[in-house]
Design a protein around this motif. Structure first.
Motif, short mmCIF file in Angstrom:
data_model
loop_
_atom_site.label_atom_id
_atom_site.label_comp_id
_atom_site.label_asym_id
_atom_site.label_seq_id
_atom_site.Cartn_x
_atom_site.Cartn_y
_atom_site.Cartn_z
N LYS A 46 61.12 26.97 36.02
CA LYS A 46 62.50 27.06 36.48
C LYS A 46 62.71 26.30 37.79
O LYS A 46 63.80 25.83 38.06
N SER A 47 61.67 26.18 38.59
CA SER A 47 61.74 25.46 39.86
C SER A 47 61.41 23.97 39.70
O SER A 47 61.36 23.24 40.69
N GLY A 48 61.15 23.55 38.46
CA GLY A 48 60.81 22.15 38.21
C GLY A 48 59.41 21.78 38.67
O GLY A 48 59.12 20.61 38.91
N ARG A 49 58.52 22.77 38.74
CA ARG A 49 57.17 22.53 39.26
C ARG A 49 56.07 22.75 38.22
O ARG A 49 54.89 22.78 38.57
N ALA A 50 56.44 22.90 36.96
CA ALA A 50 55.42 23.00 35.91
C ALA A 50 54.84 21.60 35.69
O ALA A 50 55.51 20.59 35.89
N PHE A 51 53.61 21.56 35.26
CA PHE A 51 52.96 20.27 35.01
C PHE A 51 53.31 19.77 33.61
O PHE A 51 53.36 20.55 32.65
N GLU A 52 53.55 18.49 33.50
CA GLU A 52 53.88 17.87 32.21
C GLU A 52 52.68 17.97 31.28
O GLU A 52 51.55 17.70 31.67
N LEU A 53 52.96 18.38 30.03
CA LEU A 53 51.88 18.56 29.06
C LEU A 53 52.15 17.81 27.75
O LEU A 53 51.39 17.97 26.80
N TYR A 54 53.17 16.99 27.71
CA TYR A 54 53.53 16.31 26.47
C TYR A 54 53.46 14.81 26.63
O TYR A 54 53.75 14.27 27.71
N ASN A 55 53.08 14.13 25.55
CA ASN A 55 53.02 12.67 25.50
C ASN A 55 52.13 12.08 26.59
O ASN A 55 52.52 11.14 27.28
N LEU A 56 50.96 12.65 26.76
CA LEU A 56 50.01 12.21 27.77
C LEU A 56 48.71 11.77 27.12
O LEU A 56 48.37 12.23 26.03
N ASP A 57 47.98 10.92 27.81
CA ASP A 57 46.64 10.60 27.34
C ASP A 57 45.77 11.84 27.51
O ASP A 57 46.12 12.77 28.24
N ARG A 63 43.73 17.42 32.68
CA ARG A 63 43.91 17.70 34.11
C ARG A 63 45.17 18.54 34.33
O ARG A 63 45.14 19.54 35.04
N ASN A 64 46.28 18.13 33.74
CA ASN A 64 47.54 18.86 33.92
C ASN A 64 47.47 20.27 33.37
O ASN A 64 48.02 21.20 33.96
N PHE A 65 46.80 20.42 32.24
CA PHE A 65 46.66 21.76 31.65
C PHE A 65 45.89 22.68 32.60
O PHE A 65 46.31 23.81 32.85
N ALA A 66 44.80 22.19 33.15
CA ALA A 66 44.01 22.99 34.10
C ALA A 66 44.84 23.32 35.34
O ALA A 66 44.83 24.46 35.82
N LEU A 67 45.57 22.33 35.86
CA LEU A 67 46.40 22.57 37.03
C LEU A 67 47.51 23.58 36.74
O LEU A 67 47.78 24.46 37.56
N ASP A 68 48.15 23.45 35.59
CA ASP A 68 49.24 24.36 35.23
C ASP A 68 48.75 25.79 35.07
O ASP A 68 49.38 26.74 35.56
N GLU A 69 47.63 25.97 34.42
CA GLU A 69 47.07 27.31 34.22
C GLU A 69 46.57 27.90 35.54
O GLU A 69 46.79 29.08 35.82
N ALA A 70 45.90 27.09 36.35
CA ALA A 70 45.41 27.57 37.65
C ALA A 70 46.59 27.94 38.53
O ALA A 70 46.60 28.99 39.19
N GLN A 71 47.61 27.10 38.56
CA GLN A 71 48.81 27.37 39.35
C GLN A 71 49.44 28.69 38.93
O GLN A 71 49.80 29.52 39.78
N ALA A 72 49.54 28.93 37.64
CA ALA A 72 50.14 30.18 37.15
C ALA A 72 49.34 31.40 37.58
O ALA A 72 49.91 32.41 38.00
N SER A 73 48.03 31.30 37.51
CA SER A 73 47.20 32.44 37.91
C SER A 73 47.27 32.68 39.42
O SER A 73 47.34 33.83 39.87
N ILE A 74 47.26 31.62 40.20
CA ILE A 74 47.36 31.78 41.66
C ILE A 74 48.71 32.35 42.04
O ILE A 74 48.81 33.27 42.86
N ARG A 75 49.78 31.83 41.45
CA ARG A 75 51.12 32.36 41.74
C ARG A 75 51.21 33.84 41.38
O ARG A 75 51.76 34.64 42.15
N LYS A 110 45.15 21.58 46.07
CA LYS A 110 46.07 22.63 46.53
C LYS A 110 47.45 22.08 46.89
O LYS A 110 48.45 22.77 46.71
N ASN A 111 47.53 20.85 47.36
CA ASN A 111 48.84 20.29 47.71
C ASN A 111 49.67 19.89 46.50
O ASN A 111 50.86 19.65 46.62
N GLU A 112 49.05 19.83 45.33
CA GLU A 112 49.77 19.55 44.09
C GLU A 112 50.32 20.82 43.46
O GLU A 112 51.17 20.75 42.58
N LEU A 113 49.82 21.96 43.89
CA LEU A 113 50.17 23.23 43.27
C LEU A 113 51.35 23.89 43.97
O LEU A 113 51.46 23.84 45.20
N TYR A 114 52.19 24.52 43.18
CA TYR A 114 53.36 25.25 43.68
C TYR A 114 52.92 26.69 43.92
O TYR A 114 53.17 27.58 43.11
#
Length: 118
Positions: A46-57, A63-75, A110-114
């Protein structure tokens, strides 16, 4: 306009599949899991801070999947109300494990994570 969040039953903690199982669904409580989904994923989206997970190599997706899941757990660990200290620690360990499995370190990303505010 109505916002909807669909959470399927596969996010709820599974019964242990045996000693040594490290699946997030066997380590994290039901409350912590819901916090991960709502405070972690939904609020970041909702804040526009989720990591893109579609149409990627493949490498960028991993990398984005790990960042998105880690970010969710930390938040969830930091901001979800009424979690126990054990639930918060489990969520933080989950985040670290997800990053480690992707050859990432918290201090490097850490600076990439919301994760600074809700």
């Amino acid at each position: 306009m109505y916002d909807r969040l669909y959470i399927n039953t596969d996010v709820l903690p599974a019964e242990s599949l045996g000693i040594g199982t490290l699946s997030a669904n066997t380590r994290v409580s039901g409350r912590a899991t819901i916090a991960h989904e709502i405070i972690g994923h939904y609020e970041a989206y909702k804040s526009g801070r989720a990591f893109e997970l579609y149409n990627l190599d493949d490498a960028t997706y991993a990398r984005n999947f790990a960042l998105d899941e880690a970010q969710a757990s930390i938040r969830a660990a930091r901001f979800a109300p009424e979690l126990t200290s054990v639930e918060r620690i489990t969520l933080l360990r989950d985040a670290i494990t997800r990053l480690k499995n992707a050859d990432l370190r918290v201090k490097d990303v850490k600076n990439e994570l919301y994760i600074q505010h809700r």
